[in-house]
Write an enzyme that holds these catalytic residues in place. Structure first.
Site, short mmCIF file in Angstrom:
data_model
loop_
_atom_site.label_atom_id
_atom_site.label_comp_id
_atom_site.label_asym_id
_atom_site.label_seq_id
_atom_site.Cartn_x
_atom_site.Cartn_y
_atom_site.Cartn_z
N THR A 138 0.88 -1.18 0.00
CA THR A 138 0.00 0.00 0.00
C THR A 138 0.91 1.23 0.00
O THR A 138 2.13 1.10 0.13
CB THR A 138 -0.89 0.04 1.26
OG1 THR A 138 -0.06 0.37 2.40
CG2 THR A 138 -1.60 -1.28 1.52
N ASP A 139 0.33 2.41 -0.09
CA ASP A 139 1.15 3.63 -0.05
C ASP A 139 1.89 3.76 1.28
O ASP A 139 3.02 4.20 1.32
CB ASP A 139 0.26 4.86 -0.27
CG ASP A 139 -0.24 4.92 -1.72
OD1 ASP A 139 0.41 4.28 -2.58
OD2 ASP A 139 -1.26 5.58 -1.97
N CYS A 140 1.20 3.36 2.36
CA CYS A 140 1.85 3.49 3.68
C CYS A 140 2.65 2.25 4.08
O CYS A 140 3.49 2.31 4.98
CB CYS A 140 0.82 3.87 4.73
SG CYS A 140 -0.70 2.92 4.67
N TYR A 141 2.37 1.11 3.45
CA TYR A 141 3.13 -0.13 3.71
C TYR A 141 3.57 -0.71 2.37
O TYR A 141 2.98 -1.66 1.86
CB TYR A 141 2.26 -1.14 4.47
CG TYR A 141 1.94 -0.73 5.89
CD1 TYR A 141 2.83 -1.06 6.93
CD2 TYR A 141 0.79 -0.03 6.19
CE1 TYR A 141 2.56 -0.67 8.23
CE2 TYR A 141 0.51 0.37 7.50
CZ TYR A 141 1.40 0.04 8.51
OH TYR A 141 1.14 0.42 9.79
#
Lengths: 403, 136
Positions: A138-141
């Protein structure tokens, strides 16, 4: 005069508490009489050490750099799949989980050499285990793959959380069919070839407090070689089970959900276990201290193997087909003699639960309390008793109509 | 002197089709009881025998086997208990056909008497913590 847990703890702190195990208390009461013994004895310790399938652990493995979200992907500890439907780096490992490529019972009977319980044993033994993960990113992970060795001491939390342990009594398993069967109660030879049982009997925690007068949420216990707590009633908790005149259940009845920090536990009391043709599980050691708050509570702890009965169940038909039939009853005294008699036939008996290790647990807990290292806790609320209407129901299947 | 000994015989592939045991019994005047026999997929043969007869005949028979290319060893080294893994549960007691496991009446610990063991291996996979180990 009834005692309180606070008064007993005061004596424990001063090193003056009188603590005995559930075997020793029988003789003490015989010698002193119930009333005097209730004044003298402060705590009776119990123990059990047997395979307990509804066991597991959750871990926070720490964040990687860059970060990975294990949730929604697949993760494994030593090739055993863990549940990832939690936050980014929290996973849950169940004792009965087995590798994706285990042949299971395709080659019958399957061997089930290594599973979730074995990973837990390896972790508490201080061994490195391999964490392998894939994630969707994901964008954050952003990270999508991870393959690393990990040790329990490097994890933020490693918490044993067993949703059903310490079954209050259990079935005696036999096989009346004419072929060998492979069950979670061990290998059962045809034509009543053997009878397998699984309880510490007179040492077992809930058989010494049959109406749950002292055990509840927050009760401090011996768990897996360290300290743990009763978290809740266990799954399938069935206080309404059939009881004898002495109040002791004659069938599976109460259960406990327990929790504790795995980092202080030991592989001697958490043992990865395999049942041929059935699967993997974990053998768990639990010790429950029973505060002697009254004569009634003391009296319950004096129960002996000859006064505890269990039902003989046919695992070739009655058990798998959920039939209520039983073939008879036997006491733990009879079971421990090495044979029971059914219809004039002598059947050799075998235990799956270790009595010597259960006694070792009760004695270890006794020493901890005597030395002042282990104070008792007042439960926040007792687990549900007979009067509370908790029952163990079958699944009511309802047909699903295709739309 | 009359003896009764349990031995493990391992036959290499080249000997699997030869009447070794027949010669052993006929020429050395021994009685035998087959405790276990198997031929692996690679055609190595394993035979566990109890041999009874005169001590000097037994020694000559062993010498004959060694010369023929059979690897021999006493049986007692075959099945061992890993004392670290055994939890003294007792699941093995009803599985053993020769009664090599016994529960001590006082301590409830499970005793393993390896002289009674015939290396049938039934305990290996039926021991829940897998404490029984096969060694050759």
């Amino acid at each position: 005069m009834p005692k309180t847990i606070a008064e007993i703890n005061e004596k424990i702190r001063k090193g003056q508490a009188v603590v005995v195990n559930a075997e020793e208390v029988v003789e003490i009461v015989k010698k002193m009489g119930m009333s005097k013994a209730a004044q003298e004895v402060d705590v009776v310790t119990t123990g059990t050490f047997g395979p307990m399938c509804s066991s597991g652990a959750y871990f926070n493995v720490g964040h990687t750099k860059p970060k990975i979200k294990l949730g929604g992907g697949r993760s494994y500890l030593n090739d055993i799949p863990v549940y990832t439907g939690l936050a980014a780096v929290d996973v849950f490992l169940g004792a009965t989980a087995i590798p994706d490529d285990d042949p299971r019972n395709k080659v019958y009977p399957g061997h089930f050499n290594y599973g979730g319980g074995h990973v837990i044993e390896d972790l508490v033994a201080g061994k490195d285990v391999r964490l392998s993960s894939t994630a969707y990113g994901t964008d954050c992970y952003p990270r999508k793959k991870l393959d690393t060795w990990i040790n329990i001491k490097d994890m933020n939390q490693a918490t044993l959380f067993n949703v059903r342990n310490a079954y209050q009594n259990y079935n005696i398993a036999v096989n009346v069919s004419d072929k060998m069967i492979y069950t979670y109660m061990g290998v059962l030879k045809p034509n009543l070839g053997n009878a397998n049982y699984c309880s510490a009997g007179q040492l077992s925690p809930l058989l010494n407090d049959p109406y749950y007068k002292t055990v509840g949420i927050g009760t401090k216990i011996f768990l897996g070689g360290g300290v743990g707590y009763v978290a809740w009633q266990g799954t399938q908790h069935a206080p309404d089970s059939l009881r004898g005149d002495n109040g002791v259940p004659k069938r599976g009845a109460g259960t406990l959900a327990v929790i504790g920090d795995m980092k202080q536990m030991s592989p001697r009391y958490l043992v990865g276990t395999s049942f041929l043709g059935y699967g993997c599980t974990m053998t768990v050691g639990i010790g429950l201290p029973i505060p002697i708050l009254s004569e009634e509570i003391l009296q319950y702890t004096t129960v002996t193997d000859d006064e505890i009965f269990a039902a003989v169940i046919d695992y070739s038909d009655a058990y798998p087909n959920y039939k209520p039939d039983i073939l008879g009853e036997a006491s733990y005294g009879q079971l421990r003699s090495g044979k029971i008699e059914m219809d004039g036939k002598e059947i050799p008996t075998a235990a799956l639960s270790s009595y010597p290790r259960a006694l070792e647990i009760a004695n270890t807990l006794k020493e901890w309390i005597k030395k002042g290292d282990f104070a008792l806790t007042d439960p926040v609320e007792l687990i549900p008793g007979v009067e509370q209407g908790v029952t163990f129901k079958p699944l009511n299947e309802r047909p699903v109509e295709e739309k | 002197m009359a003896v009764s000994r349990r031995v493990v015989l391992r036959f290499p592939r080249s000997l699997v089709d030869q009447p070794i045991v027949s010669k052993l019994i006929r020429d050395y005047n021994l009685d035998f009881n087959i405790l276990k026999a198997s031929v692996s997929p690679r055609e190595e043969g394993l035979l566990v025998l109890e041999l009874m007869g005169q001590s000097k005949d037994f020694d000559k028979a062993m010498a004959y086997l060694t010369e023929a290319g059979v690897v021999t060893q006493p049986l007692s080294r075959d099945i061992r208990r890993n004392e670290q893994r055994c939890t003294d549960c007792g699941a093995c007691v009803v599985m053993c056909p020769t009664g090599a496991f016994e529960v001590d009446e006082v301590t409830r610990k499970v005793l393993f008497e390896d002289t009674k063991c015939i290396a049938c291996e039934l305990c290996l996979l039926t021991c829940p913590p897998r404490a029984m180990e096969l060694t050759f």
